[in-house]
Write a protein that holds these residues in place. Structure first.
Motif, short mmCIF file in Angstrom:
data_model
loop_
_atom_site.label_atom_id
_atom_site.label_comp_id
_atom_site.label_asym_id
_atom_site.label_seq_id
_atom_site.Cartn_x
_atom_site.Cartn_y
_atom_site.Cartn_z
N TYR A 14 0.81 -1.21 0.00
CA TYR A 14 0.00 0.00 0.00
C TYR A 14 0.85 1.28 0.00
O TYR A 14 0.36 2.35 -0.33
CB TYR A 14 -0.91 0.04 1.24
N LEU A 15 2.12 1.17 0.38
CA LEU A 15 2.94 2.36 0.60
C LEU A 15 3.10 3.20 -0.67
O LEU A 15 2.83 4.41 -0.65
CB LEU A 15 4.32 1.97 1.14
N PHE A 16 3.52 2.58 -1.76
CA PHE A 16 3.76 3.35 -2.98
C PHE A 16 2.46 3.92 -3.56
O PHE A 16 2.42 5.11 -3.94
CB PHE A 16 4.48 2.51 -4.03
N PRO A 17 1.37 3.14 -3.64
CA PRO A 17 0.09 3.74 -4.07
C PRO A 17 -0.34 4.91 -3.20
O PRO A 17 -0.86 5.91 -3.70
CB PRO A 17 -0.90 2.57 -3.98
N LEU A 18 -0.12 4.80 -1.88
CA LEU A 18 -0.50 5.90 -0.97
C LEU A 18 0.32 7.15 -1.26
O LEU A 18 -0.20 8.27 -1.25
CB LEU A 18 -0.31 5.46 0.49
N ILE A 19 1.62 6.96 -1.54
CA ILE A 19 2.47 8.10 -1.90
C ILE A 19 1.96 8.76 -3.17
O ILE A 19 1.89 10.00 -3.26
CB ILE A 19 3.93 7.65 -2.07
N LEU A 20 1.59 7.95 -4.16
CA LEU A 20 1.08 8.50 -5.42
C LEU A 20 -0.20 9.30 -5.22
O LEU A 20 -0.34 10.42 -5.72
CB LEU A 20 0.82 7.37 -6.42
N VAL A 21 -1.14 8.70 -4.49
CA VAL A 21 -2.42 9.38 -4.27
C VAL A 21 -2.22 10.64 -3.44
O VAL A 21 -2.83 11.69 -3.70
CB VAL A 21 -3.43 8.43 -3.61
N THR A 22 -1.34 10.58 -2.44
CA THR A 22 -1.07 11.75 -1.62
C THR A 22 -0.46 12.88 -2.44
O THR A 22 -0.72 14.06 -2.19
CB THR A 22 -0.13 11.38 -0.46
N SER A 23 0.32 12.54 -3.46
CA SER A 23 0.91 13.57 -4.33
C SER A 23 -0.16 14.40 -5.02
O SER A 23 0.05 15.57 -5.33
CB SER A 23 1.84 12.93 -5.37
N LEU A 24 -1.33 13.80 -5.26
CA LEU A 24 -2.42 14.53 -5.92
C LEU A 24 -2.88 15.69 -5.07
O LEU A 24 -3.21 16.76 -5.59
CB LEU A 24 -3.59 13.59 -6.21
N PHE A 25 -2.93 15.50 -3.75
CA PHE A 25 -3.33 16.58 -2.84
C PHE A 25 -2.38 17.77 -2.98
O PHE A 25 -2.80 18.92 -2.97
CB PHE A 25 -3.33 16.08 -1.39
#
Length: 431
Positions: A19-30
């Motif tokens: 989950y770590l890398f997907p979470l980093i990607l989605v957080t970058s959208l913010f």
């Protein structure tokens, strides 16, 4: 022989890593949508001077962005229901990058309308991203830490609010600023050259932004992400049913005026303090970054105070303080107006989520449609800045234009005082 079957702790550890890398990607959208929104305080005075616009005309920057949210909210939801949230994010990033790249031909044509078109396309993309990012963050990890993850991701939006004005000021406002009087005194040839230079200064920053967004989009394409399925309870709510709740109607109105106030205060921040405090645009950029930082800190402080003060009462207090500080900004002169507006940014911070949560309280099956109606009310960010621009042009001072956000905070105060209260029928429908 040892048992090689992975134990529960090993599975949990493996799941967290996945989950770590997907979470980093989605957080970058913010961060990215916060960054592009907080370039507006730099872009508005820049385009105003480059194209010799009135304040009303320059307010069309915000109109182009927030009208896109209003028009694309329902289509974005439909796309994600049909094709999934990952597809919606990728489409949103495509539109985001396209709009950024369109700043190059807009600068080449030196036509204001093309800049507005590019901003509209960027905002269409942001609508998809904002619709998808919040639910994605909540499923990328254990349910018990979903709220903590979401708050962590949203903090990057606040970080962008601090960085964007400073970065924009460095690369967009990089030339020697001219006053309105100096621009009017230019010869036709020199004016043409000035417009060309000012238009071209946005090419580099938006080109780099577009390339970064393309890279992020490709990472989403090749990253495996869990998808979200829409729940269907078999009893879809109707708008007419949701509209019967008085406190929801109040929340829609309050959110309309709040978003209008936020856009007015922050988007015209640089333009305002250049006039009220007599400083240069480059110096004003630093204070704009401080306003973004104050907005971020205000959310943390407000969340802490809600442990001791009821949300509606804290909303009233923050709205009252915002009114007082706005009055100081309107009628004051010098550095006090700068710090008054930074204070307004701090006290505005809790208003959107607080209005939202109070507006959907106790709605049961009407909650989903009520949420959509409140989100659509952000169209206030498109309409109310036009009023600010009109008053500013009419009175020949942008300070009087801030009567518009003052009126908005009055509406928020009234909502916090009694508009938030659910009626008896609503209370009976609590799930």
């Amino acid at each position: 022989m040892q048992n090689m079957t992975p134990g529960p702790s090993t599975k949990v550890s493996s799941e967290r890593k996945s989950y770590l890398f997907p979470l980093i990607l989605v957080t970058s959208l913010f961060f990215f949508w916060g960054f592009v929104h907080n370039l507006d305080p730099v872009l508005i005075p820049h385009l105003r001077k480059a194209f010799q616009l009135t304040d009303l005309e320059s307010s069309l920057v915000d109109f182009s962005i927030f009208i896109a949210y209003f028009l694309m909210a329902i289509p974005a939801g439909n796309v994600m229901r049909k094709y999934g949230y990952k597809s919606g994010i990728i489409l949103g990033l495509c539109l985001f990058a396209l709009g950024a790249f369109l700043f190059i031909p807009a600068a080449n044509t030196r036509m204001y309308i093309f800049f507005l078109g590019a901003l509209f396309i960027i905002a269409c993309g942001l609508t998809f991203l904002e619709t998808a990012a919040n639910p994605y963050v909540t499923i990328l990890g254990p349910p018990e830490t979903a709220t903590r993850r979401l708050n962590f991701s949203q903090s990057f939006n606040g970080l962008a609010a601090f960085i964007a004005p400073i970065a924009g000021g460095k690369y967009i406002l990089s030339g020697e600023p001219l006053t309105d009087a100096q621009i009017k005194a230019l010869s036709p040839q020199d004016l043409n050259m000035y417009i060309t230079q000012e238009s071209a200064s946005v090419k580099g920053p938006y080109l780099v932004l577009g390339i970064i967004i393309v890279v992020v989009m490709l990472l989403f394409v090749f990253t495996k992400l869990p998808d979200i399925k829409q729940e269907d309870d078999g009893d879809p709510s109707k708008i007419s049913n949701a509209w019967k709740h008085k406190h929801l109607r109040w929340a829609i109105a309050a959110q309309f005026f709040y978003v209008g106030a936020q856009v007015c205060v922050l988007s015209f921040f640089i333009r305002f303090i250049v006039v009220s405090a007599g400083i240069t645009e480059k110096n004003a950029v630093f204070y704009s970054g401080l306003a973004g930082l104050a907005f971020m800190l205000g959310r943390f402080v407000g969340t802490f105070f809600m442990k001791f003060i009821k949300p509606n009462r804290l909303l009233m207090i923050y709205a009252a303080l915002s009114m007082l500080l706005t009055l100081i900004a309107i009628f004051g002169k010098g550095s006090i107006t700068i710090y008054a507006l930074i204070g307004v940014a701090f006290f505005m911070s809790i208003m959107f989520p607080t209005i939202f949560s109070l507006g959907i309280a106790g709605l049961g099956k009407d909650t989903k449609i009520a949420s959509s109606l409140i989100v659509m009310s952000i169209v206030g960010g498109a309409i109310l800045p036009l009023g600010l621009g009109y008053i500013s042009d009419l009175t020949h001072t942008i300070q009087y234009g801030y009567l518009v956000p003052l009126l908005c905070f009055i509406v928020v105060f009234v909502f916090g005082m009694y508009g938030w209260k659910p009626t008896g029928n609503t209370l009976e429908k609590r799930p």
